[in-house]
Design a protein around this motif. Structure first.
Motif, PDB file in Angstrom:
ATOM      1  N   ARG A 450      16.498  30.779   0.908  1.00 53.97           N
ATOM      2  CA  ARG A 450      15.553  29.862   1.494  1.00 53.97           C
ATOM      3  C   ARG A 450      14.726  31.174   2.771  1.00 53.97           C
ATOM      4  O   ARG A 450      14.090  30.807   3.148  1.00 53.97           O
ATOM      5  N   ARG A 451      16.304  32.150   2.985  1.00 54.24           N
ATOM      6  CA  ARG A 451      15.271  33.190   3.806  1.00 54.24           C
ATOM      7  C   ARG A 451      14.448  33.576   3.831  1.00 54.24           C
ATOM      8  O   ARG A 451      13.680  33.798   4.164  1.00 54.24           O
ATOM      9  N   ARG A 452      14.176  34.055   2.517  1.00 62.12           N
ATOM     10  CA  ARG A 452      13.038  34.538   1.345  1.00 62.12           C
ATOM     11  C   ARG A 452      11.558  34.097   2.134  1.00 62.12           C
ATOM     12  O   ARG A 452      10.593  34.185   2.222  1.00 62.12           O
ATOM     13  N   SER A 453      11.529  32.719   1.708  1.00 61.84           N
ATOM     14  CA  SER A 453      10.463  31.835   1.826  1.00 61.84           C
ATOM     15  C   SER A 453      10.453  31.754   3.409  1.00 61.84           C
ATOM     16  O   SER A 453       9.194  31.569   3.954  1.00 61.84           O
ATOM     17  N   GLU A 454      11.378  31.331   3.772  1.00 64.84           N
ATOM     18  CA  GLU A 454      10.915  31.274   5.825  1.00 64.84           C
ATOM     19  C   GLU A 454      10.867  33.196   5.913  1.00 64.84           C
ATOM     20  O   GLU A 454       9.642  32.929   6.886  1.00 64.84           O
ATOM     21  N   ALA A 455      10.539  33.505   5.183  1.00 68.04           N
ATOM     22  CA  ALA A 455      10.024  35.281   6.067  1.00 68.04           C
ATOM     23  C   ALA A 455       8.846  34.942   4.981  1.00 68.04           C
ATOM     24  O   ALA A 455       7.650  34.853   6.656  1.00 68.04           O
ATOM     25  N   GLU A 456       8.698  34.612   4.263  1.00 69.11           N
ATOM     26  CA  GLU A 456       6.886  34.305   3.625  1.00 69.11           C
ATOM     27  C   GLU A 456       6.672  33.667   4.246  1.00 69.11           C
ATOM     28  O   GLU A 456       5.431  33.767   4.708  1.00 69.11           O
ATOM     29  N   GLY A 485       8.568  26.200   0.326  1.00 69.62           N
ATOM     30  CA  GLY A 485       9.406  26.702   0.181  1.00 69.62           C
ATOM     31  C   GLY A 485      10.420  26.839   1.254  1.00 69.62           C
ATOM     32  O   GLY A 485      11.815  27.525   1.204  1.00 69.62           O
ATOM     33  N   VAL A 486       9.953  26.107   2.461  1.00 66.74           N
ATOM     34  CA  VAL A 486      10.401  26.389   4.092  1.00 66.74           C
ATOM     35  C   VAL A 486       9.885  24.753   4.193  1.00 66.74           C
ATOM     36  O   VAL A 486       8.395  23.942   4.267  1.00 66.74           O
TER      37      VAL A 486
END
Length: 656
Positions: A450-456, A485-486
């Motif tokens: 989720r953190r990766r999706s949020e960063a993207e 994804g977010v």
């Protein structure tokens, strides 16, 4: 020898994104090529070429209709030239590099002389300089910073992979030479994490292997940092360069990789080092009780497996010692020709076969893998065998592990039996070999995803953008929508142009909707969305039908000290000022109307700019009475000493 992987290694988000975009061009009808290597990794560049995406040095060499801008970015002139050649541009510039380019350009436009702190001649630095324009200077060392002539206004940006400590030292020197200085530390946090993880690991091992292209500046810097940490370091590009002599006598070896190194290259290095370790162990190993040896399955029956372990007698594995959980038949776990690890239970071959256990060998190897996964913060796969009290029982590398209920998902799951039989990606959070205890977390893996999706998402989205999403869940205060994804929140006030009491009046779980991004807050990881902003305000549609001076029916929605609000169409209200409620003086609106009452109102005015509608109940009554008595007045007033108008003149008073 323990082989440990650095927690942060290999592809960063920007590189992973660039490679995915390049691969996405492989199936285009027209040929696509990257302008310069997509990243500094010869093996990946060669693999992309084999897939149909080549590399050119300039736009004139493009044979197809598509050019891919590599992750390091490109000058503005490149985009103009591509447009002049009618080329389709696929911009794979790293979002962090794009931020540095934009920061440099903005500083120049504000009148600052721009200094780029980075490695002179590096493609990324060259692209930033091009966006900053003429007069931009590149500073690579503290000596160069000290030699820069003083300027009134100085703006500073950095190469995204530049060492943070060196950047801060250079900036401290530059601050002494300018009265007005603006600093943009455009260093990617992934670079800092990768370097720190490499240093931490190098301090714990005897040998450090750094994997990545020799032309990659960030990989070379990793090797330097590992050497400074006191480890023996070898910088390689592929597993073929590994030498088993490097690891002789070493108790632990570490692996890290630069941002341009694909995971498959790292895995090849890891497997090769494992093979070296096993070969060195084999040199000193003897077939004795409790030892772990490699063997090849030569025959499989229902309840036994026969294994060639290179000894004078074959080994045999009973069904109970074959796998966890125990299969119904041996063929469910292995087949002829499989190479497996086994533990010697009995080294006495007098009965014709050595007794072996794959379960115990798997367990020993599994504990090594689990400890390594915990140390390197790497997920592993486990199959859920059953739901038990307080969580899930999981088979991972042939060892029983446990996922507490609180770690099974991002949110509380009431019925854990839905996971039975599923293979899950989990993170070891507690590994105790002596107590045979393994605690795993699926939630940690999902949170990282989720953190990766949020960063993207925060790099890709911006306020005002319209995006497509799917409603995931409803709450009292609104609806949560997955926009790639977010999740973002549509507050209940932004679901519709008219008032709603619950989100379910407008949307349901699973609905696909177009929404407008109102706000992005990276600090709190919150995204505010609006459904109504993607739709035309129905107020204006109704306003087009309202004619000033006409009388329409409506319903009182609420009263206030200055009048009453009347709904003249669904979701569209107007105000009846207290002076327009009745012909007589009114102290409180409640003397004349109550909420829910149906009334006739006269439209006095429509202000589209302010979205206000002025209404009158009193004038609507006057119009009704005037119409009712008009005919009577005309016929009955003749021949009298007075007229009905004299008596009922208030009905026909001039309107202001």
């Amino acid at each position: 020898m323990k082989i440990l992987l650095a927690e942060h290694r290999g592809f960063c988000y920007g590189v992973e994104r660039a490679v995915a975009m390049a691969r996405g061009c492989a199936d285009r009808p027209g040929k696509a090529a990257t302008l310069g290597p997509i990243i500094h990794n010869p093996q990946l560049v060669a693999r992309l070429a084999a897939e149909g995406v080549g590399t050119v040095d300039n736009l004139d060499d493009i044979k197809g209709d598509t050019v891919i801008i590599r992750s390091h970015g490109a000058p503005p002139e490149t985009y103009r030239q591509a447009a002049a050649k009618n080329l389709t541009v696929v911009d794979a510039t790293c979002p962090h590099v794009r931020k540095a380019q934009t920061a440099a350009r903005d500083l120049r436009e504000k009148g600052y002389r721009v200094a780029v702190v980075g490695e002179r001649g590096h493609p990324e630095v060259n692209s930033i300089v091009a966006w900053a324009g003429d007069g931009t200077v590149v500073i690579e060392t503290e000596e160069e910073a000290a030699g820069l002539p003083a300027v009134p206004r100085l703006g500073i940006v950095s190469q995204t992979t530049f060492p943070p400590g060196r950047f801060d030292g250079i900036v401290d020197i530059l601050k002494t030479g300018a009265a007005d200085i603006q600093v943009n530390k455009t260093i990617c946090t992934a670079t800092e994490q990768r370097q720190q993880a490499a240093v931490d690991l190098a301090a714990r091992v005897d040998v450090m292997v750094v994997v990545g292209g020799r032309g990659s500046a960030n990989t070379t810097r990793l090797a330097q940092l590992c050497q400074e940490a006191g480890s023996r370091v070898y910088h390689i590009e592929t597993a073929a360069e590994l030498d088993p002599e490097w690891f002789r006598g070493a108790e632990a070896a570490g692996i890290t990789a630069g941002a341009s190194t694909p995971e498959w290259v790292i895995e090849e290095v890891y497997r090769k080092m494992q093979e070296f370790d096993q070969a060195m162990e084999q040199e000193i190993r003897q077939i004795e009780k409790g030892s772990i040896v490699k063997g090849k399955v030569v025959r499989v029956s229902d309840d036994e497996v026969f294994v060639d372990i290179g000894y004078k007698a074959e080994g045999v594995i009973p069904l109970a010692e074959l796998a966890f959980p125990q299969p119904a038949k041996a063929e469910e776990a292995v087949k002829e020709g499989d190479e497996i690890d086994v533990c010697v239970l009995d080294d006495d071959s007098s009965e014709g076969a050595i007794k072996l256990s794959k379960v115990r060998a798997d367990s020993v190897i599994a504990w090594d893998k689990l400890e390594n996964a915990q140390n390197s913060h790497q997920p592993v796969e486990g199959k859920v065998t059953e739901a038990v009290k307080g969580g899930l029982s999981v088979a991972v590398f042939g060892v029983r592990g446990f996922i507490p209920a609180s770690q099974a998902d991002l949110r509380y799951v009431e019925d854990l039996s839905i996971f039975a039989g599923q293979t899950l990606s989990v993170l070891p959070i507690e590994v105790d070999r002596e107590k045979k205890r393994v605690v795993l977390s699926r939630r940690a893996v999902l949170e990282e995803e989720r953190r990766r999706s949020e960063a993207e998402a925060f790099a890709r989205f911006q306020p005002g953008q319209t995006v497509h999403g799917t409603v995931r869940r409803l709450a009292d205060f609104g609806a949560f929508v997955d926009i790639g994804g977010v999740d973002g929140l549509i507050h209940i006030s932004d679901l519709s142009w008219h008032r709603v009491k619950t989100a379910s009046e407008i949307v349901n779980v699973g609905d696909e909707v177009d929404v407008v991004i109102l706000k992005l807050d990276p600090a709190t990881r919150k995204i505010s969305l609006s459904l109504k902003a993607s739709q035309r305000d129905p107020w204006f549609d109704v306003a087009e039908t309202l004619v000033v001076g006409s009388v329409v029916a409506g319903k009182v929605t609420k009263t206030s000290k200055f009048g009453a609000f009347v709904e003249v169409a669904p979701g569209v209200e107007g105000l009846v000022h207290i002076s327009e409620l009745d012909d007589r003086r009114v102290e409180k609106a409640e003397e004349v109307v109550t909420a829910g009452q149906e009334v006739n109102v006269k439209i006095l005015g429509v202000d589209k700019k302010a979205k206000r509608i002025s209404l009158s109940i009193a004038q609507a009554k006057q119009d009704r009475d005037r119409a009712e008595y008009s005919h009577y007045i005309q016929d009955s007033g003749k021949g009298l000493g007075f007229t009905i108008g004299d008596k009922l003149g208030h009905l026909f008073k001039r309107e202001d």
